[in-house]
Design a protein around this motif. Structure first.
Motif, short mmCIF file in Angstrom:
data_model
loop_
_atom_site.label_atom_id
_atom_site.label_comp_id
_atom_site.label_asym_id
_atom_site.label_seq_id
_atom_site.Cartn_x
_atom_site.Cartn_y
_atom_site.Cartn_z
N ALA A 19 31.03 27.95 5.71
CA ALA A 19 31.86 27.95 5.48
C ALA A 19 32.71 27.21 4.76
O ALA A 19 33.20 27.21 3.76
N PHE A 20 33.08 26.62 5.13
CA PHE A 20 34.02 25.62 4.61
C PHE A 20 33.18 24.24 4.26
O PHE A 20 34.08 24.28 2.73
N SER A 57 20.69 19.69 3.35
CA SER A 57 21.20 19.48 4.75
C SER A 57 20.56 20.65 5.72
O SER A 57 21.18 21.13 6.68
N ASP A 58 19.31 21.48 5.44
CA ASP A 58 18.92 22.31 6.33
C ASP A 58 19.93 23.82 6.87
O ASP A 58 19.56 23.63 8.37
N ALA A 59 20.54 23.99 5.26
CA ALA A 59 21.47 25.54 6.22
C ALA A 59 20.34 26.41 6.29
O ALA A 59 19.65 26.34 5.56
N THR A 60 21.11 27.46 7.40
CA THR A 60 20.37 28.88 7.66
C THR A 60 20.37 29.80 6.05
O THR A 60 21.56 29.19 5.73
N THR A 61 20.08 30.71 7.02
CA THR A 61 20.52 32.04 5.00
C THR A 61 21.62 32.35 5.25
O THR A 61 22.65 32.25 3.76
N PRO A 62 22.42 32.22 6.88
CA PRO A 62 23.97 32.83 6.28
C PRO A 62 24.15 31.46 5.86
O PRO A 62 25.74 32.04 5.08
N GLU A 63 24.38 30.66 6.39
CA GLU A 63 25.07 29.34 5.68
C GLU A 63 24.98 29.50 3.98
O GLU A 63 26.18 28.85 3.38
N LEU A 64 23.78 29.58 3.44
CA LEU A 64 23.64 29.69 2.15
C LEU A 64 24.17 30.76 1.70
O LEU A 64 24.31 30.40 0.12
N SER A 65 24.37 32.18 2.18
CA SER A 65 25.55 33.01 1.16
C SER A 65 26.71 32.82 1.50
O SER A 65 27.28 33.46 0.14
N ALA A 66 27.10 31.76 2.29
CA ALA A 66 28.38 31.05 2.19
C ALA A 66 29.23 31.08 0.67
O ALA A 66 29.79 30.50 0.43
N SER A 68 27.76 32.16 -2.04
CA SER A 68 28.35 32.94 -2.56
C SER A 68 29.71 33.89 -2.54
O SER A 68 29.99 34.25 -3.20
N GLY A 69 29.17 33.41 -1.02
CA GLY A 69 30.69 34.23 -0.28
C GLY A 69 31.99 33.81 -0.45
O GLY A 69 33.05 34.01 -1.63
N ALA A 70 31.73 31.99 -0.98
CA ALA A 70 33.20 31.36 -1.91
C ALA A 70 33.16 32.06 -3.69
O ALA A 70 34.49 31.65 -4.02
N ALA A 71 32.14 31.87 -4.07
CA ALA A 71 32.15 32.20 -5.46
C ALA A 71 32.71 33.37 -6.24
O ALA A 71 34.14 34.18 -6.84
N ILE A 132 15.75 43.17 -0.40
CA ILE A 132 16.31 41.90 -0.12
C ILE A 132 16.09 42.36 1.37
O ILE A 132 17.33 42.95 1.53
N ASN A 133 15.79 41.46 2.68
CA ASN A 133 16.13 41.56 3.99
C ASN A 133 16.66 40.28 3.45
O ASN A 133 17.81 40.16 4.35
N SER A 134 16.08 39.81 3.75
CA SER A 134 16.43 38.18 3.88
C SER A 134 17.99 37.41 3.44
O SER A 134 17.46 37.12 1.66
N GLY A 135 18.62 36.95 4.11
CA GLY A 135 19.69 36.20 2.36
C GLY A 135 20.74 38.15 1.95
O GLY A 135 21.34 37.49 0.90
N ARG A 136 20.37 38.65 2.33
CA ARG A 136 21.28 40.51 2.23
C ARG A 136 22.67 39.64 1.53
O ARG A 136 22.85 40.09 0.65
N SER A 137 23.66 39.25 2.75
CA SER A 137 24.62 39.76 2.06
C SER A 137 24.93 38.52 1.61
O SER A 137 26.22 38.58 0.37
N GLY A 138 24.06 37.46 0.25
CA GLY A 138 24.00 36.08 -0.39
C GLY A 138 24.10 36.95 -2.25
O GLY A 138 24.55 37.07 -2.66
N ALA A 139 22.82 37.98 -1.60
CA ALA A 139 22.57 38.53 -2.83
C ALA A 139 23.93 39.71 -3.57
O ALA A 139 24.13 40.17 -4.41
N VAL A 140 24.51 40.57 -2.18
CA VAL A 140 25.57 40.74 -2.37
C VAL A 140 26.59 40.32 -2.54
O VAL A 140 27.35 41.14 -4.26
N PHE A 141 26.70 39.09 -2.46
CA PHE A 141 27.88 38.62 -3.17
C PHE A 141 28.24 38.67 -3.99
O PHE A 141 28.37 38.15 -5.00
#
Length: 164
Positions: A19-20, A57-66, A68-71, A132-141
């Protein structure tokens, strides 16, 4: 939010440092002030670039969602600033002898609350229909970011012209 981050740091949950990193790897200031189409394209491009850095950098799905969260956080901050400006102007109208002008603060608040409900529901529908199941939070963001940017432009165009 700070308590959640603190809990995640203390428990060592994944995605906190991302997230940072997402905040550091997404640049949205250049998108601000563009007309609606180019701004949406610019934000989508910034999110994609941030995600590419995460993938490298091999980020995980929640890390990639960050990304969209930052945007979303950036666009939400802009929306709040626009809304506060309009709300301040509406408060001045509340002293008006014209009953319609006096209602402007109440109507603006109501409209914005309804819009937030609409945005959240539309983004839920988009994710559900997209299965969308995987990466749902990123898609919502991502969806919320795009609708938030659209709302900034609507408020500036439909109401903002009256307060300038």
């Amino acid at each position: 939010m700070r308590k959640l981050l603190l809990v995640c740091v203390v428990l060592g949950l994944p995605g906190v440092s991302a997230a940072f990193e997402a905040q550091e790897n997404i640049s949205l200031d250049a998108c601000d002030g563009l007309s609606i189409g180019p701004e949406l394209d610019c934000v989508q491009s910034a999110i994609a670039s941030c995600e590419e850095l995460g993938n490298a950098s091999d980020a995980t799905t929640p890390e990639l969602s960050a990304c969209s969260g930052a945007a979303l956080a950036h666009s939400d901050k802009r929306l709040n600033a626009t809304y506060k400006t309009l709300l301040s102007a509406a408060r001045k109208n509340s002293d008006s002898e014209n009953s319609e002008m006096a209602r402007s603060e109440t109507v603006l608040r109501s409209a914005q609350r309804h819009w937030i409900e609409y945005r959240d529901a539309m983004c839920d529908v988009r994710v559900i229909w997209g299965a969308i199941n995987s990466g749902r939070s990123g898609a919502v963001f991502n969806c919320q970011t795009l609708l938030t940017i659209q709302q900034i432009h609507v408020l500036e165009r439909e109401v903002g012209s009256y307060v300038r």
